[in-house]
Design an enzyme around this catalytic site. Structure first.
Site, PDB file in Angstrom:
ATOM      1  N   ARG A 199       0.852  -1.182   0.000  1.00 60.89           N
ATOM      2  CA  ARG A 199       0.000   0.000   0.000  1.00 60.89           C
ATOM      3  C   ARG A 199       0.893   1.238   0.000  1.00 60.89           C
ATOM      4  O   ARG A 199       2.100   1.146   0.195  1.00 60.89           O
ATOM      5  CB  ARG A 199      -0.957   0.006   1.188  1.00 60.89           C
ATOM      6  N   GLU A 235      -3.157   7.863   7.098  1.00 60.47           N
ATOM      7  CA  GLU A 235      -1.797   7.792   7.637  1.00 60.47           C
ATOM      8  C   GLU A 235      -0.758   8.217   6.599  1.00 60.47           C
ATOM      9  O   GLU A 235       0.145   7.470   6.242  1.00 60.47           O
ATOM     10  CB  GLU A 235      -1.498   6.382   8.151  1.00 60.47           C
ATOM     11  N   GLU A 273      -7.782   5.219  15.557  1.00 57.53           N
ATOM     12  CA  GLU A 273      -7.347   3.824  15.538  1.00 57.53           C
ATOM     13  C   GLU A 273      -6.636   3.479  16.841  1.00 57.53           C
ATOM     14  O   GLU A 273      -5.774   4.222  17.313  1.00 57.53           O
ATOM     15  CB  GLU A 273      -6.385   3.535  14.373  1.00 57.53           C
ATOM     16  N   TRP A 302       2.341  -6.335  13.513  1.00 52.34           N
ATOM     17  CA  TRP A 302       3.543  -5.891  12.807  1.00 52.34           C
ATOM     18  C   TRP A 302       4.828  -5.937  13.635  1.00 52.34           C
ATOM     19  O   TRP A 302       5.905  -5.682  13.118  1.00 52.34           O
ATOM     20  CB  TRP A 302       3.340  -4.472  12.272  1.00 52.34           C
ATOM     21  N   GLU A 325      -2.847  -7.957   7.399  1.00 51.63           N
ATOM     22  CA  GLU A 325      -3.275  -7.615   8.751  1.00 51.63           C
ATOM     23  C   GLU A 325      -4.313  -8.591   9.302  1.00 51.63           C
ATOM     24  O   GLU A 325      -5.060  -8.252  10.215  1.00 51.63           O
ATOM     25  CB  GLU A 325      -3.822  -6.188   8.762  1.00 51.63           C
ATOM     26  N   LYS A 326      -4.332  -9.809   8.781  1.00 49.07           N
ATOM     27  CA  LYS A 326      -5.338 -10.761   9.261  1.00 49.07           C
ATOM     28  C   LYS A 326      -5.116 -11.173  10.710  1.00 49.07           C
ATOM     29  O   LYS A 326      -6.042 -11.619  11.383  1.00 49.07           O
ATOM     30  CB  LYS A 326      -5.383 -11.995   8.354  1.00 49.07           C
ATOM     31  N   PHE A 327      -3.882 -11.020  11.219  1.00 47.53           N
ATOM     32  CA  PHE A 327      -3.629 -11.336  12.630  1.00 47.53           C
ATOM     33  C   PHE A 327      -3.857 -10.135  13.548  1.00 47.53           C
ATOM     34  O   PHE A 327      -3.708 -10.248  14.761  1.00 47.53           O
ATOM     35  CB  PHE A 327      -2.207 -11.870  12.807  1.00 47.53           C
ATOM     36  N   HIS A 328      -4.196  -8.975  12.968  1.00 45.73           N
ATOM     37  CA  HIS A 328      -4.474  -7.789  13.772  1.00 45.73           C
ATOM     38  C   HIS A 328      -5.841  -7.948  14.429  1.00 45.73           C
ATOM     39  O   HIS A 328      -6.814  -8.313  13.797  1.00 45.73           O
ATOM     40  CB  HIS A 328      -4.454  -6.557  12.869  1.00 45.73           C
TER      41      HIS A 328
END
Length: 700
Positions: free
Chosen positions: A103, A142, A298, A306, A346-349
């Site tokens: 991104r 951001e 956020e 991360w 970010e699936k583990f976020h």
């Protein structure tokens, strides 16, 4: 109180959207940030547009009583953009392109990127600017987070234009940059390039302007989108999400263009200084727009994804961390994200709605938090509740950390050490630029203010002359706004205020931690390690107690100042280490070394030397804590009449405080807090009158 999260329904089938709205209502959610990374869904090809899905989602949210913070979706261009227009791709110092697949893969100064982004924003604005569900606009996301600097040809051309506007003539630029050194003198602006890969150090004055330019290019992208929204008739607040003390973007310069400040904050559960660091970030964002509540856009419900190791939050920590934001001026609490992603980086976020569903500790925590926030009455706007101002300046940050200095300085870490000494005392602090210092403060602390602009120096001198107390040093008042020495040496602007003349820096070699682990070494190696440690620190005598200093032991000479403490070791033994000087109606303190503070002490507590200096200045200036005599680990912050108490410690505490429980309306004379417990108490200011704050920003 706004409460919600980023919502990414485009990642999920339409069948779950109704369930999302139902569960949002159950959790107390009343707003979501929508469409932040939806460009490829909105515009799947250059001439193809799809708003039908977004219309449906917005209508469902609106029917469910959930407001929309609508994003402009420009933070991550779809793959067709870079495939069709490779000139939009940013480049690194070596000229290599950053490609899609992540991104923020766009050059902020690229005219093509700006044209394409503008068209997305224009269509969104024309379609939704007057929709009753849309109560706020989320521009980009951001800015600069992953790619703060672009060295592409687009940046080259924009940089030359930026410099031409700033200096008008190349002769003026040569003078500002000191280009006679190393044969760097330019004959025209067309000879100037971004600071791409070079054999050795870049010109520090040029690097300062380059950082200004890169911050301005990101700001220009924001302003372009903001202008399009306004032209379309948008009347909702417009802003973007900051990231606390983010070095690449000068948020103080950005703040006037934000209708309300929004911020993202992710304290690391494994960081022993997380309480201090998070409090600093919240004080910083509050101070960027005084008198106006801000929004936490956020935070994480539990673990992030991360860090090398992603620890989860301890029970109760979500409430305690959120209370820090409310205490320091937030009128909105949001998360990344609503529903935990099932694919992608970010699936583990963590999220408000985790993969494990509603029978989880996370779901219980977010629903309980929503209920407590909903129970709060309308809160006062954050006013001038602080007696102390801590000077933190982005341009100084850029300049003081440039290479080829007497010693390396981690500016943010150093500022956090000073902040921690006040935070540990529950003394409220505003975080300001030097030009923002005024007499409403009793004490101003300005550490390592290496780059000092004339206007900032005048404000600091006026503050002391009018009766305030200033604490500064070392490595302060060294260069001007171009990162050049002024005529007359150092401390040329503040020397008369401090009653000092500056001779030399006295950089200390070695490390303050150099003696660690000595027992595992041979005798000779141990002696060498102790020698390195000794060279890395000096001692000074303060009130009969030997204290330690690091970084430098400056050679300064009094021209009116009183010596409070003298160096007891090193080359400057016997010379001033800490001084104070009457100037006008106030006084100025100077420390010629950095008193040793702990970067790893629990809760942000400072080591003895730094704490001793702060204790002396606090006593002299008369500043007071929000609540006196609190147990260790308990944090207090004031927001008008609202006092927030947070127990970050491990044991139950009882605190005497007279007021009214803000959640229940019941009168109290004391509160009992378990570990991670929070109390909101309405307790009017007893002694010190504060100016009336500015009006709230209206957010439905």
């Amino acid at each position: 109180m706004l409460y919600g999260a980023d919502y990414n329904p485009d990642q999920w089938p339409e069948e779950v959207w109704d369930d999302d709205v139902r569960l949002m209502q159950e959790a107390g959610v009343n707003i979501v940030s929508l469409g932040i990374f939806a460009w490829s869904r909105i515009q799947p090809a250059e001439d193809v547009w799809d708003f039908a899905w977004l219309d449906t989602v917005i209508e469902k949210l609106h029917a469910g009583g959930i407001a929309v913070n609508l994003a402009t979706a420009t933070a991550s261009p779809p793959p067709w953009v870079s495939a069709t227009y490779p000139e939009t791709l940013p480049q690194d110092e070596s000229g290599a392109s950053y490609w899609p697949g992540s991104r923020q893969h766009f050059a902020p100064s690229s005219p093509t990127y700006r044209r394409l982004a503008a068209e997305v924003v224009r269509r969104l604005a024309e379609r939704y600017a007057h929709h009753p569900a849309v109560v706020m606009w989320h521009v980009g996301n951001e800015f600069g987070c992953h790619l703060p600097m672009d060295f592409s040809d687009a940046a080259r051309d924009a940089y030359r234009d930026w410099l031409h506007k700033r200096y008008a003539t190349v002769e003026a630029l040569n003078d500002a940059w000191g280009t006679s050194f190393w044969s760097q003198r330019y004959g025209s602006f067309d000879e100037i390039f971004p600071p791409r890969l070079a054999p050795y150090s870049h010109n520090p004055s040029s690097m300062l302007d380059w950082r200004r330019f890169t911050s301005d290019m990101l700001l220009e992208c924001y302003l372009m989108e903001r202008e399009i929204l306004l032209e379309a008739g948008a009347t909702q607040p417009i802003t973007t999400n900051f990231m606390g003390p983010f070095k690449p973007a000068d948020y103080r310069r950005w703040a006037p263009f934000m209708d309300v400040i929004a911020d993202d904050c992710y304290p690391d559960p494994a960081n022993p200084n997380r309480v201090r660091d998070a409090a600093f970030q919240r004080d910083l964002v509050r101070s960027l727009k005084p008198g106006v509540p801000w929004l936490l856009w956020e935070q994480a419900t539990d673990a992030v994804n991360w860090r090398p190791a992603n620890a989860g939050k301890r029970p109760g920590a979500l409430m305690a961390e959120t209370a820090q934001s409310v205490a320091r001026g937030a009128d909105g609490i949001m998360f990344f994200q609503w529903r935990q992603s099932r694919a992608g980086s970010e699936k583990f976020h963590s999220a408000m709605l985790p993969h494990a569903g509603t029978e989880t500790r996370t779901w219980d925590a977010v629903t309980e938090l929503g209920a407590r926030l909903a129970a709060l009455p309308e809160l006062p706007a954050p006013g001038r509740d602080a007696q102390v101002a801590l000077v933190f300046d982005w341009e100084n940050w850029w300049a003081v950390e440039e290479r080829d200095h007497p010693t390396e300085i981690d500016y943010l870490a150093l500022v956090l050490e000073w902040y921690g000494a006040f935070h540990a005392r529950n003394i409220q602090v505003d975080i300001v630029g030097p030009e923002e210092v005024d007499r409403d403060y009793d004490l101003v602390v300005a550490p390592a203010l290496y780059l000092l602009r004339d206007e900032g120096a005048e404000a600091l001198a006026r503050f002391v002359d009018d009766g305030g107390t200033l604490l500064t040093g070392p490595f302060t008042d060294i260069v001007d706004q171009h990162d050049q020495f002024r005529d007359g040496g150092f401390l040329t602007r503040l020397g008369p205020v401090l009653g000092l003349r500056f001779e030399d820096f006295g950089a200390l070699a070695g490390s303050a931690a150099g003696a660690a682990g000595v027992g595992a070494l041979t005798a000779d190696a141990a002696q060498a390690a102790r020698g390195a440690a000794a060279r890395g620190t000096v001692t000074f005598d303060l009130d009969g107690v030997e204290q330690a200093g690091r970084l430098v032991a400056e050679a300064v000479h009094t021209t009116g100042a009183t010596v409070v403490a003298a160096f007891a070791s090193g080359a400057q033994s016997g010379s001033p280490a800490l001084t104070r000087h009457r100037f006008g109606a106030g006084e100025a303190w100077y420390t010629a070394t950095q008193p040793v503070g702990s970067g790893a002490a629990a809760g942000g507590q400072s080591a003895a030397a730094l704490d001793a200096v702060v204790a002396a200045v606090v006593a002299a200036s008369g500043v007071r804590p929000v609540v006196a005599g609190l147990p260790a680990g308990v944090e207090a912050a004031r927001r008008g009449d609202l006092v927030t108490l947070i127990n970050h410690g491990d044991v139950r505490v009882e605190i005497a405080i007279a007021g009214t429980d803000a959640e229940t309306g019941v009168a109290v004379d004391r509160v009992v807090l378990d570990s991670q417990g929070v109390a909101f108490v309405t307790a009017p200011v007893a002694a010190r009158e504060t100016p009336a704050p500015a009006d709230h920003v209206s957010v439905p």
